[in-house]
Motif scaffolding. Sequence first.
Motif, PDB file in Angstrom:
ATOM      1  N   GLY A  68      28.980 -30.492  31.114  1.00 53.46           N
ATOM      2  CA  GLY A  68      27.919 -31.233  31.768  1.00 53.46           C
ATOM      3  C   GLY A  68      26.635 -31.247  30.959  1.00 53.46           C
ATOM      4  N   THR A  69      25.806 -32.204  31.269  1.00 51.66           N
ATOM      5  CA  THR A  69      24.472 -32.247  30.682  1.00 51.66           C
ATOM      6  C   THR A  69      23.598 -31.211  31.385  1.00 51.66           C
ATOM      7  OG1 THR A  69      23.700 -33.883  32.282  1.00 51.66           O
ATOM      8  CG2 THR A  69      24.723 -34.721  30.256  1.00 51.66           C
ATOM      9  N   GLU A  70      22.397 -31.007  30.883  1.00 52.14           N
ATOM     10  CA  GLU A  70      21.478 -30.073  31.539  1.00 52.14           C
ATOM     11  C   GLU A  70      21.178 -30.526  32.963  1.00 52.14           C
ATOM     12  OE1 GLU A  70      19.061 -26.796  32.144  1.00 52.14           O
ATOM     13  OE2 GLU A  70      20.564 -27.208  30.605  1.00 52.14           O
ATOM     14  N   ALA A  71      21.017 -31.835  33.166  1.00 55.76           N
ATOM     15  CA  ALA A  71      20.747 -32.359  34.507  1.00 55.76           C
ATOM     16  C   ALA A  71      21.922 -32.078  35.445  1.00 55.76           C
ATOM     17  CB  ALA A  71      20.489 -33.863  34.438  1.00 55.76           C
ATOM     18  N   GLU A  72      23.142 -32.208  34.940  1.00 55.67           N
ATOM     19  CA  GLU A  72      24.324 -31.924  35.761  1.00 55.67           C
ATOM     20  C   GLU A  72      24.418 -30.441  36.099  1.00 55.67           C
ATOM     21  OE1 GLU A  72      27.122 -35.549  34.011  1.00 55.67           O
ATOM     22  OE2 GLU A  72      27.402 -33.493  33.301  1.00 55.67           O
ATOM     23  N   ARG A  73      24.082 -29.592  35.118  1.00 56.18           N
ATOM     24  CA  ARG A  73      24.132 -28.147  35.383  1.00 56.18           C
ATOM     25  C   ARG A  73      23.114 -27.750  36.444  1.00 56.18           C
ATOM     26  NH1 ARG A  73      25.220 -28.136  29.765  1.00 56.18           N
ATOM     27  NH2 ARG A  73      23.033 -27.896  29.176  1.00 56.18           N
ATOM     28  N   ILE A  74      21.938 -28.368  36.379  1.00 57.83           N
ATOM     29  CA  ILE A  74      20.918 -28.085  37.388  1.00 57.83           C
ATOM     30  C   ILE A  74      21.389 -28.543  38.762  1.00 57.83           C
ATOM     31  CG2 ILE A  74      18.598 -28.748  38.180  1.00 57.83           C
ATOM     32  CD1 ILE A  74      17.753 -28.756  35.225  1.00 57.83           C
ATOM     33  N   ARG A  75      21.983 -29.737  38.804  1.00 63.68           N
ATOM     34  CA  ARG A  75      22.484 -30.266  40.079  1.00 63.68           C
ATOM     35  C   ARG A  75      23.571 -29.368  40.659  1.00 63.68           C
ATOM     36  NH1 ARG A  75      22.218 -31.551  44.894  1.00 63.68           N
ATOM     37  NH2 ARG A  75      23.724 -33.063  45.694  1.00 63.68           N
ATOM     38  N   MET A  76      24.477 -28.879  39.827  1.00 61.52           N
ATOM     39  CA  MET A  76      25.541 -27.997  40.318  1.00 61.52           C
ATOM     40  C   MET A  76      24.958 -26.670  40.822  1.00 61.52           C
ATOM     41  SD  MET A  76      28.421 -29.540  40.295  1.00 61.52           S
ATOM     42  CE  MET A  76      27.550 -31.071  40.620  1.00 61.52           C
ATOM     43  N   GLY A  77      23.881 -26.208  40.179  1.00 65.67           N
ATOM     44  CA  GLY A  77      23.219 -25.001  40.657  1.00 65.67           C
ATOM     45  C   GLY A  77      22.639 -25.203  42.041  1.00 65.67           C
ATOM     46  N   GLN A  78      22.080 -26.388  42.270  1.00 64.51           N
ATOM     47  CA  GLN A  78      21.532 -26.710  43.584  1.00 64.51           C
ATOM     48  C   GLN A  78      22.631 -26.799  44.641  1.00 64.51           C
ATOM     49  OE1 GLN A  78      19.576 -30.336  42.428  1.00 64.51           O
ATOM     50  NE2 GLN A  78      17.645 -29.331  41.922  1.00 64.51           N
ATOM     51  N   VAL A  79      23.764 -27.379  44.252  1.00 67.91           N
ATOM     52  CA  VAL A  79      24.899 -27.491  45.174  1.00 67.91           C
ATOM     53  C   VAL A  79      25.418 -26.106  45.543  1.00 67.91           C
ATOM     54  CG1 VAL A  79      27.300 -28.260  45.381  1.00 67.91           C
ATOM     55  CG2 VAL A  79      25.580 -29.781  44.384  1.00 67.91           C
ATOM     56  N   GLN A  80      25.533 -25.237  44.551  1.00 71.38           N
ATOM     57  CA  GLN A  80      26.006 -23.881  44.825  1.00 71.38           C
ATOM     58  C   GLN A  80      25.059 -23.161  45.784  1.00 71.38           C
ATOM     59  OE1 GLN A  80      26.993 -21.642  41.312  1.00 71.38           O
ATOM     60  NE2 GLN A  80      27.229 -19.726  42.429  1.00 71.38           N
ATOM     61  N   GLN A  81      23.762 -23.356  45.593  1.00 71.30           N
ATOM     62  CA  GLN A  81      22.791 -22.750  46.502  1.00 71.30           C
ATOM     63  C   GLN A  81      22.972 -23.283  47.918  1.00 71.30           C
ATOM     64  OE1 GLN A  81      20.871 -20.233  46.074  1.00 71.30           O
ATOM     65  NE2 GLN A  81      19.372 -20.487  44.448  1.00 71.30           N
ATOM     66  N   THR A  82      23.218 -24.580  48.051  1.00 65.16           N
ATOM     67  CA  THR A  82      23.427 -25.172  49.371  1.00 65.16           C
ATOM     68  C   THR A  82      24.628 -24.561  50.067  1.00 65.16           C
ATOM     69  OG1 THR A  82      22.427 -27.269  48.693  1.00 65.16           O
ATOM     70  CG2 THR A  82      23.869 -27.340  50.614  1.00 65.16           C
ATOM     71  N   LEU A  83      25.708 -24.331  49.309  1.00 65.80           N
ATOM     72  CA  LEU A  83      26.902 -23.714  49.880  1.00 65.80           C
ATOM     73  C   LEU A  83      26.611 -22.282  50.341  1.00 65.80           C
ATOM     74  CD1 LEU A  83      29.531 -25.034  47.319  1.00 65.80           C
ATOM     75  CD2 LEU A  83      29.292 -25.738  49.706  1.00 65.80           C
ATOM     76  N   VAL A  84      25.788 -21.583  49.586  1.00 66.96           N
ATOM     77  CA  VAL A  84      25.395 -20.226  49.984  1.00 66.96           C
ATOM     78  C   VAL A  84      24.532 -20.281  51.248  1.00 66.96           C
ATOM     79  CG1 VAL A  84      24.098 -18.157  49.324  1.00 66.96           C
ATOM     80  CG2 VAL A  84      25.549 -19.311  47.644  1.00 66.96           C
ATOM     81  N   PHE A  85      23.578 -21.224  51.297  1.00 68.58           N
ATOM     82  CA  PHE A  85      22.720 -21.369  52.484  1.00 68.58           C
ATOM     83  C   PHE A  85      23.577 -21.551  53.731  1.00 68.58           C
ATOM     84  CE2 PHE A  85      19.517 -23.819  49.597  1.00 68.58           C
ATOM     85  CZ  PHE A  85      19.197 -22.639  48.945  1.00 68.58           C
ATOM     86  N   ARG A  86      24.567 -22.448  53.631  1.00 72.08           N
ATOM     87  CA  ARG A  86      25.405 -22.764  54.794  1.00 72.08           C
ATOM     88  C   ARG A  86      26.249 -21.574  55.215  1.00 72.08           C
ATOM     89  NH1 ARG A  86      27.408 -29.091  54.143  1.00 72.08           N
ATOM     90  NH2 ARG A  86      25.304 -29.979  53.982  1.00 72.08           N
ATOM     91  N   CYS A  87      26.722 -20.828  54.247  1.00 71.36           N
ATOM     92  CA  CYS A  87      27.494 -19.626  54.566  1.00 71.36           C
ATOM     93  C   CYS A  87      26.611 -18.619  55.307  1.00 71.36           C
ATOM     94  CB  CYS A  87      28.053 -19.017  53.289  1.00 71.36           C
ATOM     95  SG  CYS A  87      28.936 -17.455  53.518  1.00 71.36           S
ATOM     96  N   MET A  88      25.414 -18.384  54.809  1.00 72.42           N
ATOM     97  CA  MET A  88      24.509 -17.435  55.455  1.00 72.42           C
ATOM     98  C   MET A  88      24.145 -17.891  56.865  1.00 72.42           C
ATOM     99  SD  MET A  88      23.932 -14.862  53.373  1.00 72.42           S
ATOM    100  CE  MET A  88      22.360 -14.098  53.808  1.00 72.42           C
ATOM    101  N   ALA A  89      24.012 -19.196  57.031  1.00 76.99           N
ATOM    102  CA  ALA A  89      23.653 -19.741  58.348  1.00 76.99           C
ATOM    103  C   ALA A  89      24.739 -19.461  59.381  1.00 76.99           C
ATOM    104  CB  ALA A  89      23.408 -21.242  58.246  1.00 76.99           C
TER     105      ALA A  89
END
Length: 329
Positions: A68-89
């Motif tokens: 991935g490009t740097e922009a894609e890596r950043i986006r995937m990092g955000q997605v992973q955080q969202t999945l963690v948020f939902r799990c914690m919720a």
Amino acid sequence: MHRRSSRAKFRTCARRRSAAAAAVLLTAVFLAGCSGTGDAQGGEPKLGPVEVDPATATLSLPRDAHTGTEAERIRMGQVQQTLVFRCMARYGFTYEGVKSAEAGGGGAEDRHEYLFGLADPAFAAAHGYDKSAGGGTPSKPPAPQLSDSAYVVMNGEQPGSQGGKIPDAKTEEEAAQVDSGLTAAGQKVPAGGCGREGYRKLYAPTKDSVDLLFTFGLASEAHDRSKQDSRVVKVLKQWSACMDKSGYSGIDTPYDVVEKLGLEGDRSGPKAVTAANADVACKREVDLVGIWAAVEKAYQERLVEEHAETLALYKKQREARFKLAAGLA
């Protein structure tokens, strides 16, 4: 008399520069047709066209298609955080996490900027070896403090656990069969906690998931092979000899310059800039980037062909991650 001498000296220097440029071009043509011991014998691979002093931003290597490009890596990092948020919720916790960086709005990304050491003459003249110049990568803010109960859910272990192997799983499919031995809010805590669940859902949902680091491993293997290639060994010796003539002796590879010259404490000072200018000038004199990039590409092509089936699966799974990301937007 003085003017004639100056003009003669200028013409001599010009002829030398022209001869040097011609020698580089002839070397490039020769290398492009040189096969080493040949692909069929599994020796040094044949090379494609060898560019003369290419800018690293223009280089295109086979592995680029699988990363991935740097922009894609950043986006995937955000997605992973969202999945963690939902799990914690699910367990009643509002988790803000560490905010991901935003994709930059600058020019085209230079994926291979330091693959062969410093190579940009303008950067060398302005910043020496200071990779953080021009903004650099912002430091991550610290992760928020967690209560003991939130810590258990996030990490899948009790606070202050002294070593010991905690139950975990390589894939989300496997995690369904693993008991963490922990509960919160009347529910089982996922193996490895929400942190690991977020990773698995994105990068390892099933047992056939290709390791995220697989393509990085191939690139690393290709680079290691290229360093042993006779054509790279030769151009490195030429670069080292040029550095020696510039007053920097005993430096075998571009990766050793900062350490050998003791520049760790001041990578952008006058001493570093002078050395960086010489380093880049020597690379350009012997066409180090052009030759090494051609060799690197040849080894990557070989590995891509050898692992075509796995890379096809990796590409399919990468596209699935993009779909997941779009669904969470």
